[in-house]
Design an enzyme around this catalytic site. Structure first.
Site, PDB file in Angstrom:
ATOM      1  N   HIS A 161       0.848  -1.203   0.000  1.00  0.00           N
ATOM      2  CA  HIS A 161       0.000   0.000   0.000  1.00  0.00           C
ATOM      3  C   HIS A 161       0.879   1.247   0.000  1.00  0.00           C
ATOM      4  CE1 HIS A 161      -3.105   2.798   1.262  1.00  0.00           C
ATOM      5  NE2 HIS A 161      -4.001   1.865   1.391  1.00  0.00           N
TER       6      HIS A 161
ATOM      7  N   GLU B 263      -0.585   1.480  -5.301  1.00  0.00           N
ATOM      8  CA  GLU B 263      -0.427   0.203  -4.602  1.00  0.00           C
ATOM      9  C   GLU B 263      -0.442  -0.944  -5.613  1.00  0.00           C
ATOM     10  OE1 GLU B 263      -3.733   2.530  -1.980  1.00  0.00           O
ATOM     11  OE2 GLU B 263      -3.755   0.322  -1.784  1.00  0.00           O
TER      12      GLU B 263
END
Ligand code: TA6
Length: 376
Positions: free
Chosen positions: A165, A268
């Protein structure tokens, strides 16, 4: 899984120390880059190539508290991405779990850390009670590489989703161009979860953005205000997620400064649940899954250099070796052929012509502009 190696086992470029909030962290000071990795979540909190600005963004309001995810850097979402239908914490438990440092060594100019996490009484009583071994290998150098390995050590198959992320640091998100997703269908998580057709053009960020793309290749973020282009690539990952909370959502998050949204963008990579495809990885007993993510960057051109010195200042010395001056005799004319960069895309490409092309161009110009070639 074996205990954390003692400080004595660490190479000179790595030190273990209490970090923000007293959370244990590893500080890497390598020849090509520095980095900080928190044992909580095996969380890469910063990566700074030598002589450059930080590439990862971290909120000035991030918590550094046991069991609370850090707001920035590269949180690892595992064993699920997003909301857990069974009520577990958003983005899984790995990002708040305590990982062990298994190995730290130097490899040429790079520094390599391997961290490990296995099932625990807490994870076995969670909504995902499976036995597993996970390893995250972080390679710190001119490029940042993260490699995730998950081994199923249980006697039954299990499924999971995962993502790096990544929070990228930007000069100004309002002027960036995100490339590499033009041809990818996506799901806009702020709209009904239907599949949207590929946009067919680079993405710009002009509002709250939360999209899952069926990832194709590398994703670039051209950041003129930051004078650089960032590139995120991955293997073993079917999707890319692009997220910016914009104004209202930023203000609603306690660990996110109200104005910080202009300086970051999450790009991400992973395999995440959506209507785009059957997401979960299914792993049989004793089977292993691998995925990795890379972050790289180039200097972003801005105005074309007018002198060699300016060009050298603008671009890493690495490129300078390509500046080529060739002399050619043709039709009694001395021709100087200079290969010069043309900075129009996020990747610097030298402008070069084959000899044949040059002669042809010259002949064409001789024909179209005879007056310029009159001898004497
Ligand atoms: O990856 C994008 C996203 O899932 C957004 O929906 C937003 O919630 C973001 O992650 C942050 O999640 P977090 O749990 O870290 O607050």
């Amino acid at each position: 899984m074996t205990a954390t190696p003692l400080a004595a086992d660490l190479p000179a470029s790595v030190r273990a120390e209490p970090g923000a909030g007293g959370l244990p962290r590893l500080v890497v000071d390598g020849p090509e880059a520095s980095a900080e990795v928190y044992l909580q979540g095996a969380h890469v909190a910063s990566w700074v190539p030598t002589g450059e600005d930080p590439v990862l963004w971290m909120s000035a309001r991030s918590a550094f508290t046991p069991g609370v995810p850090l707001r920035g850097g590269v949180p690892l979402c595992f064993p699920w991405f997003g909301a857990d239908p069974a009520g577990g914490p958003q983005h899984g438990f790995a990002r708040t779990a305590d990982w062990a440092l298994l190995d730290a060594h130097e490899s040429g100019a790079e520094v390599v850390l391997t961290l490990g996490l296995s099932d625990s009484p807490a994870s076995r009583s969670s909504t995902w009670p499976h036995r597993f071994d996970a390893r995250l290998t972080v390679t710190v150098g001119r490029r940042l590489t993260l490699a995730l390995e998950v081994r199923n050590t249980d006697d039954h198959a299990f499924s999971f989703t995962e993502a790096f992320h990544t929070y990228l640091a930007l000069g100004d998100v309002r002027t960036v161009t995100v490339g590499g997703l033009e041809g990818s269908p996506y799901v806009d998580r702020l709209q009904p979860a239907d599949q949207q057709e590929a946009a067919g053009r680079p993405l710009t960020i002009d509002r709250e953005t939360d999209r899952i793309y069926a990832r194709a290749g590398a994703i670039t973020v051209d950041d003129p205000a930051g004078r650089r282009s960032l590139r995120v690539s991955a293997s073993g990952a079917a999707d890319a997620v692009v997220w910016n909370p914009w104004v209202a959502k930023s203000a609603a998050m306690a660990d996110f400064g109200d104005d910080e949204w202009t300086r970051m963008l999450c790009v991400e990579t992973g395999t995440v649940p959506s209507v785009l495809h059957e997401a979960a990885h299914n792993l049989g007993p004793a089977h292993q899954y691998k995925a990795n993510g890379k972050i790289d960057r180039d200097a972003f051109g801005g105005p074309l250099a007018s002198t060699l010195e300016e060009l050298k200042a603008q671009t890493a010395a690495l490129y300078f070796t390509d500046w080529l001056v060739e002399k050619k005799e043709c039709a009694g004319l001395l021709i100087l052929i200079c290969s010069k960069r043309l900075q129009v895309t996020h990747e610097l490409k030298p402008l070069r012509f084959t000899t044949a092309q040059r002669v042809q161009r010259l002949t064409e110009r001789q024909i179209t502009q005879p007056h310029r070639f009159k001898s004497g």
